[in-house]
Write an enzyme that holds these catalytic residues in place. Structure first.
Site, mmCIF file in Angstrom:
data_model
loop_
_atom_site.group_PDB
_atom_site.id
_atom_site.type_symbol
_atom_site.label_atom_id
_atom_site.label_comp_id
_atom_site.label_asym_id
_atom_site.label_seq_id
_atom_site.Cartn_x
_atom_site.Cartn_y
_atom_site.Cartn_z
ATOM 1 C CB SER A 71 -9.940 66.272 7.942
ATOM 2 O OG SER A 71 -11.040 66.936 8.381
ATOM 3 C CG ASP A 361 -7.600 70.600 14.600
ATOM 4 O OD1 ASP A 361 -8.822 70.664 14.727
ATOM 5 O OD2 ASP A 361 -6.845 69.931 13.591
ATOM 6 C CG HIS A 364 -10.207 68.163 12.667
ATOM 7 N ND1 HIS A 364 -9.281 68.886 12.180
ATOM 8 C CD2 HIS A 364 -10.931 67.511 11.562
ATOM 9 C CE1 HIS A 364 -9.365 69.003 10.868
ATOM 10 N NE2 HIS A 364 -10.222 68.108 10.533
#
Length: 398
Positions: A71, A361, A364
């Protein structure tokens, strides 16, 4: 507005009595009921706008940029998969060029977007998001998938993802298309003069080792686990080399022990990073740097560099005021202490200004942090974190 708030309250009520670790694993029935389109992949291409083309820059020796990872560099792969690890809804992408979610796990650009700009290349499309034509792929492809790990099963509790092994197979499939379309010599030349950017490994800790999946902690001490991951990475990079890949950027892991999720889970005082987790990351990065040194010794004409994201990130954390950050431990988007309890699922959960936050978040960083780290990968502009050279120096060797 009221509907979104009610959805958030419903989730909070439903998971209030769950074990803390389930903050990473929402019950599928609950999420499907509240967000019925979360796992609907049929309209993925319609709901996610294509990223804009990067503005043209002076040409570089690099013909293309190919991205492998999780991610940290996923630009939309998981939009097409049945998984909770998706970033195809607001507020993700709110500060991106299109001001819409694209599948990037960030408020804006991710590191490889900035690298593409430096290389004079367009933003790289996801493998599942392009048409499959050679014209779409000969400037680069992004195979990265959120939830993916070096270990095949890492992140599997989140749903579908494309593991490292599967991504390498997709790379090989792409190479075969190049050979069929342009001939073997031209294809091998394109591959040899392209940059391969690998950023993966966090999920092997978040969703495997730290969760003690399959009782792994009793089988491997952290150092042994790191060696296992490094050996697996070595084999995969050698597979790429055998396919004529010559220029590889291997990213180390960022300080997971400073991520809002772990600050919440370990009940950190005053935002102090969790040392036991960061020590594992430091050991992993050391193993990866040693691996890169070994590959450069043994692989003829290979240019492999290791960029220590932990080192670069800690420089930002320690000197956050100089970089313009005044929120160093709280996620811009999330709920609970440090914004680490509940993942970012609604615009109402997000802060107004992400540019002064380190974390977007639970796990990240913000676009502002991604830009700094990308500049360090490119030239060591803020701090030298790449060894034995930065990407700009690597290009001089192509």
């Amino acid at each position: 507005m009221e509907s979104s708030v009610l959805k958030i309250l419903s989730i909070l009520t439903a998971i209030l009595f769950l074990d803390p670790i389930t903050a990473l694993e929402f019950p599928p029935e609950l999420i499907n009921a509240l967000f019925p389109d979360l796992t609907n992949t049929a309209n993925a291409t319609q709901s996610t706008p294509p990223p804009p083309a990067a503005p043209p820059l002076p040409s570089s020796p690099a013909r293309a940029l190919f991205v492998i990872g999780d991610s940290s560099v996923d630009c939309g792969t998981n939009n097409f998969l049945g998984t909770f690890a998706r970033a195809d809804r607001p507020p993700y992408g709110r500060d991106f060029d299109t001001h819409q979610p694209t599948g990037r796990f960030c408020n804006g650009r991710i590191p490889v977007d900035y690298i593409a700009l430096r290389l004079g290349l367009p933003f790289v499309p996801s493998y599942l998001g392009q048409t499959g034509s050679v014209e779409d792929m000969n400037r680069g492809v992004n195979y990265a998938s959120a939830g993916a790990g070096i270990i095949f099963s890492s992140g599997s509790e989140l749903g579908q993802h494309i593991s490292l092994t599967q991504q390498i197979q997709q790379v090989m499939d792409t190479f075969q298309q190049f050979i069929l379309s342009m001939g073997e010599d031209s294809a091998r030349n394109l591959i040899a003069n392209s940059i391969f950017y690998i950023s993966i490994g966090s999920n092997d800790y978040i969703h495997y080792y730290l969760l003690n999946v399959s009782n792994v902690q009793s089988l491997y001490l952290p150092w042994s686990f790191n060696q296992f991951l490094a050996e697996t990475m070595k084999q995969q990079i050698q597979n790429l080399y055998n396919a004529n890949v010559r220029n590889v950027v291997v990213m180390g892991l960022a300080p997971l022990g400073c991520a809002p999720y772990y600050l919440w889970l370990y009940e950190s005082e005053n935002g102090k990073c969790i040392e036991t987790i960061n020590n594992m990351i430091i050991e992993f990065n050391f193993a990866m740097r040693s691996l890169v040194e070994e590959l450069n010794r043994n692989l003829l004409e290979a240019n492999v560099i290791f960029c220590d994201a932990f080192e670069g990130s800690m420089d930002i954390i320690k000197n956050h005021e100089r970089y313009g950050f005044n929120v160093t431990s709280d996620a811009c988007c999330g709920l609970g202490e440090y914004g680490g309890w509940i993942m970012c699922i609604s615009s109402e959960m997000a802060c107004v200004n992400a540019s002064n936050h380190l974390w977007w978040d639970q796990f990240h960083p913000t676009e502002a942090v991604n830009k700094i780290l990308a500049e360090n990968v490119w030239s060591g502009r803020h701090t030298n974190m790449c060894y034995p050279m930065n990407l700009q120096d690597m290009l001089a060797r192509i």
